[in-house]
Design a protein around this motif. Structure first.
Motif, PDB file in Angstrom:
ATOM      1  N   PHE A   1      58.554 -12.678   1.501  1.00  8.58           N
ATOM      2  CA  PHE A   1      57.974 -12.755   2.841  1.00  8.58           C
ATOM      3  C   PHE A   1      58.013 -11.442   3.602  1.00  8.58           C
ATOM      4  CE2 PHE A   1      59.233 -16.902   1.449  1.00  8.58           C
ATOM      5  CZ  PHE A   1      58.173 -17.684   1.826  1.00  8.58           C
TER       6      PHE A   1
ATOM      7  N   ASN B   1      57.438  -7.461   3.427  1.00 10.45           N
ATOM      8  CA  ASN B   1      56.899  -6.274   2.747  1.00 10.45           C
ATOM      9  C   ASN B   1      56.391  -6.535   1.323  1.00 10.45           C
ATOM     10  OD1 ASN B   1      57.175  -4.614   4.956  1.00 10.45           O
ATOM     11  ND2 ASN B   1      59.200  -3.850   4.366  1.00 10.45           N
TER      12      ASN B   1
ATOM     13  N   GLN C   1      52.436  -6.049   1.415  1.00 13.21           N
ATOM     14  CA  GLN C   1      52.192  -4.619   1.622  1.00 13.21           C
ATOM     15  C   GLN C   1      52.512  -3.797   0.366  1.00 13.21           C
ATOM     16  OE1 GLN C   1      53.772  -6.725   3.708  1.00 13.21           O
ATOM     17  NE2 GLN C   1      54.035  -5.850   5.754  1.00 13.21           N
TER      18      GLN C   1
ATOM     19  N   MET D   1      43.561  -5.826   5.008  1.00 17.20           N
ATOM     20  CA  MET D   1      44.674  -5.495   4.103  1.00 17.20           C
ATOM     21  C   MET D   1      45.845  -4.929   4.892  1.00 17.20           C
ATOM     22  SD  MET D   1      43.704  -3.905   0.446  1.00 17.20           S
ATOM     23  CE  MET D   1      42.287  -3.016   1.079  1.00 17.20           C
ATOM     24  N   LYS D   2      46.962  -5.595   4.790  1.00 14.71           N
ATOM     25  CA  LYS D   2      48.173  -5.228   5.511  1.00 14.71           C
ATOM     26  C   LYS D   2      48.943  -4.225   4.650  1.00 14.71           C
ATOM     27  CE  LYS D   2      51.964  -7.880   7.588  1.00 14.71           C
ATOM     28  NZ  LYS D   2      52.687  -9.137   7.437  1.00 14.71           N
ATOM     29  N   MET D   3      48.992  -2.966   5.089  1.00 20.18           N
ATOM     30  CA  MET D   3      49.616  -1.950   4.232  1.00 20.18           C
ATOM     31  C   MET D   3      50.846  -1.331   4.894  1.00 20.18           C
ATOM     32  SD  MET D   3      47.341  -1.038   1.488  1.00 20.18           S
ATOM     33  CE  MET D   3      47.318   0.753   1.445  1.00 20.18           C
ATOM     34  N   GLU D   4      50.933  -1.471   6.232  1.00 19.83           N
ATOM     35  CA  GLU D   4      52.032  -0.853   6.976  1.00 19.83           C
ATOM     36  C   GLU D   4      53.329  -1.613   6.683  1.00 19.83           C
ATOM     37  OE1 GLU D   4      53.143   2.282   8.973  1.00 19.83           O
ATOM     38  OE2 GLU D   4      51.004   1.804   8.850  1.00 19.83           O
ATOM     39  N   LEU D   5      54.354  -0.891   6.236  1.00 20.08           N
ATOM     40  CA  LEU D   5      55.618  -1.559   5.908  1.00 20.08           C
ATOM     41  C   LEU D   5      56.391  -1.907   7.174  1.00 20.08           C
ATOM     42  CD1 LEU D   5      56.779   0.689   2.937  1.00 20.08           C
ATOM     43  CD2 LEU D   5      55.808  -1.613   2.804  1.00 20.08           C
ATOM     44  N   GLU D   6      57.006  -3.094   7.169  1.00 18.80           N
ATOM     45  CA  GLU D   6      57.922  -3.487   8.233  1.00 18.80           C
ATOM     46  C   GLU D   6      59.224  -2.714   8.036  1.00 18.80           C
ATOM     47  OE1 GLU D   6      59.964  -7.692   9.697  1.00 18.80           O
ATOM     48  OE2 GLU D   6      58.097  -7.738   8.563  1.00 18.80           O
TER      49      GLU D   6
ATOM     50  N   ILE E   1      62.907  -2.317   8.051  1.00 18.43           N
ATOM     51  CA  ILE E   1      63.986  -3.307   8.046  1.00 18.43           C
ATOM     52  C   ILE E   1      65.113  -2.817   7.143  1.00 18.43           C
ATOM     53  CG2 ILE E   1      62.864  -4.641   6.197  1.00 18.43           C
ATOM     54  CD1 ILE E   1      63.910  -7.199   7.697  1.00 18.43           C
TER      55      ILE E   1
ATOM     56  N   PRO F   1      68.077  -3.039   4.385  1.00 17.35           N
ATOM     57  CA  PRO F   1      68.204  -3.862   3.177  1.00 17.35           C
ATOM     58  C   PRO F   1      68.965  -5.170   3.429  1.00 17.35           C
ATOM     59  CG  PRO F   1      68.642  -1.570   2.627  1.00 17.35           C
ATOM     60  CD  PRO F   1      68.463  -1.632   4.126  1.00 17.35           C
TER      61      PRO F   1
ATOM     62  N   ILE G   1      66.861  -8.223   5.027  1.00 16.69           N
ATOM     63  CA  ILE G   1      65.625  -8.771   4.444  1.00 16.69           C
ATOM     64  C   ILE G   1      65.730 -10.279   4.224  1.00 16.69           C
ATOM     65  CG2 ILE G   1      64.090  -8.701   2.428  1.00 16.69           C
ATOM     66  CD1 ILE G   1      64.817  -5.716   2.104  1.00 16.69           C
TER      67      ILE G   1
ATOM     68  N   ARG H   1      65.661 -12.241   7.572  1.00  3.69           N
ATOM     69  CA  ARG H   1      64.301 -12.218   8.129  1.00  3.69           C
ATOM     70  C   ARG H   1      63.377 -13.147   7.334  1.00  3.69           C
ATOM     71  NH1 ARG H   1      61.018 -12.900  11.446  1.00  3.69           N
ATOM     72  NH2 ARG H   1      59.008 -11.860  11.403  1.00  3.69           N
ATOM     73  N   SER H   2      63.539 -13.180   6.014  1.00  2.97           N
ATOM     74  CA  SER H   2      62.722 -14.067   5.172  1.00  2.97           C
ATOM     75  C   SER H   2      62.944 -15.524   5.550  1.00  2.97           C
ATOM     76  CB  SER H   2      63.085 -13.870   3.693  1.00  2.97           C
ATOM     77  OG  SER H   2      62.836 -12.552   3.286  1.00  2.97           O
TER      78      SER H   2
ATOM     79  N   ILE I   1      61.199 -16.398   8.757  1.00  4.47           N
ATOM     80  CA  ILE I   1      59.757 -16.624   8.566  1.00  4.47           C
ATOM     81  C   ILE I   1      59.518 -18.013   7.967  1.00  4.47           C
ATOM     82  CG2 ILE I   1      57.702 -15.854   7.285  1.00  4.47           C
ATOM     83  CD1 ILE I   1      58.909 -12.967   7.433  1.00  4.47           C
ATOM     84  N   ILE I   2      60.332 -18.371   6.973  1.00  8.57           N
ATOM     85  CA  ILE I   2      60.191 -19.692   6.340  1.00  8.57           C
ATOM     86  C   ILE I   2      60.378 -20.791   7.392  1.00  8.57           C
ATOM     87  CG2 ILE I   2      61.267 -21.298   4.693  1.00  8.57           C
ATOM     88  CD1 ILE I   2      61.953 -18.713   3.003  1.00  8.57           C
TER      89      ILE I   2
ATOM     90  N   HIS J   1      62.023 -19.660  -0.562  1.00  6.61           N
ATOM     91  CA  HIS J   1      62.317 -18.221  -0.558  1.00  6.61           C
ATOM     92  C   HIS J   1      62.096 -17.611  -1.948  1.00  6.61           C
ATOM     93  CE1 HIS J   1      65.422 -14.881  -0.792  1.00  6.61           C
ATOM     94  NE2 HIS J   1      64.721 -14.505   0.253  1.00  6.61           N
TER      95      HIS J   1
END
Lengths: 218, 218
Positions: free
Chosen positions: A173, A175, A178, B1-6, B8, B10, B13, B16-17, B20-21, B43
């Motif tokens: 979910f 990156n 991307q 197209m989403k290319m910009e990295l979030e 965050i 390590p 991650i 955050r995942s 989102i779920i 996940h």
């Protein structure tokens, strides 16, 4: 509720599964060399979305097959021990190809801590260093960590590694979408499952489909 | 197209995942004890179908947690080495629980040939024999072969094994749906993903979610 078992011999299950997949794909046409790989991913996931999301660079299959038949000169580098343990061992041995995963190595954990990155990213850096030192070519297989795929992209852009193939099928979910879009903008042979889906079993299925191609042709 | 990295860290991650779920599940309520397991499967797969297909017997989680905290008396038996290698090793060691996979054992291959069955089915029979001899309790984890799940069902019906939990998440097209429906008719604690989907990573995710529950409570 379907409870009655289909009577089928153990050796027939895989063939029957691929028949069902072919039926349900309803005559969909794939570019040359891709069909068996995509069908094996569907076989592994029971998820027909991959028929639409699997994306190959034009040179992906030929470059992979070249590397996999270049005995002793190619190393498959995975981002999970799950994928490594899912690769068909007998095919690897027959071809003299090694598969490694550096994720659990202590020096990778230290490097990740020092650089403030993930172990996945640090393990890809270690692989690139190994390739530079030994002159071996790498097939990268990323089935889990988008940070591994991002690290590979950077290593390629910096000229630190020239992989024979990048399998980009991390799942998740943050990156993930991307990282997949970005690797497809680099000049490298790639097989990518666009979107959020993928995984260690998908990565292993792609590697095995490539290995079975060689078995079949011999 | 989403290319910009979030951007965050390590360590952030996974948190955050799961955020989102939770957002995308939109307030869906799960029975007590199941939510973290189902979210971990999502996940692992990025597939929200599991929110509807994951099915638990009422005693599944409590029986599993009882077995996993019964130091030295429980063995996790998997139908793939991929799942075994995907289980969080540190948690297993802390609890004194062993995870085994008999799929690659030569005696399993011989038995399968002799009986005209699959190695997966023969490996479950071997596990039941082991449990009878040692008095250990088993958590079965089937993430690949429906024939393994069918073998477990028969072994339970014949009174040859009394598992603490059966994880039934094989994937595929032949007898997968049936094997899952059948195990749910047996008097055994189970966690099943209905339908065709599942896999070695799903099985490992369920086992890890159970292990993390214990880590959290301690």
């Amino acid at each position: 509720m379907k409870m009655e078992l289909e009577q089928i011999l153990p050796g027939e299950i895989e063939r029957r599964s691929f028949e069902i997949i072919t039926e349900e794909l309803g005559g969909k046409i794939f570019p040359e060399g891709q069909e068996d790989i995509i069908k094996r991913v569907i076989h592994t996931t029971a998820d027909f979305e991959y028929a639409d999301t699997m994306t190959f660079s034009p040179d992906a299959v030929s470059s992979a097959l070249g590397a996999l038949t270049d005995r002793g000169n190619t190393v498959i580098v995975t981002d999970t021990n799950m994928t490594r343990s899912g690769i068909h061992k007998a095919s690897l041995e027959k071809l003299g190809i090694e598969a490694v995963c550096y994720m659990a190595d202590p020096d990778v954990a230290e490097e990740a801590k020092r650089e403030g990155t993930t172990r996945a990213a640090a393990s890809m850096k270690k692989a690139a260093d190994m390739a530079q030192k030994t002159g071996k070519q790498i097939i990268f297989s990323v089935g889990n960590a988008p940070t591994a795929l991002i690290a590979i992209e950077e290593l390629i852009r910096e000229g630190c590694v020239h992989p024979a193939l990048v399998i980009g099928v991390p799942v998740g979910f943050v990156n993930v979408v991307q990282a997949k879009e970005r690797i497809m903008t680099v000049d490298v042979p790639y097989i990518v499952a666009k979107g959020r889906k993928g995984g260690s079993t998908v990565a292993a299925a792609i590697l095995n489909a490539l290995l079975y191609k060689i078995d079949k042709e011999r």
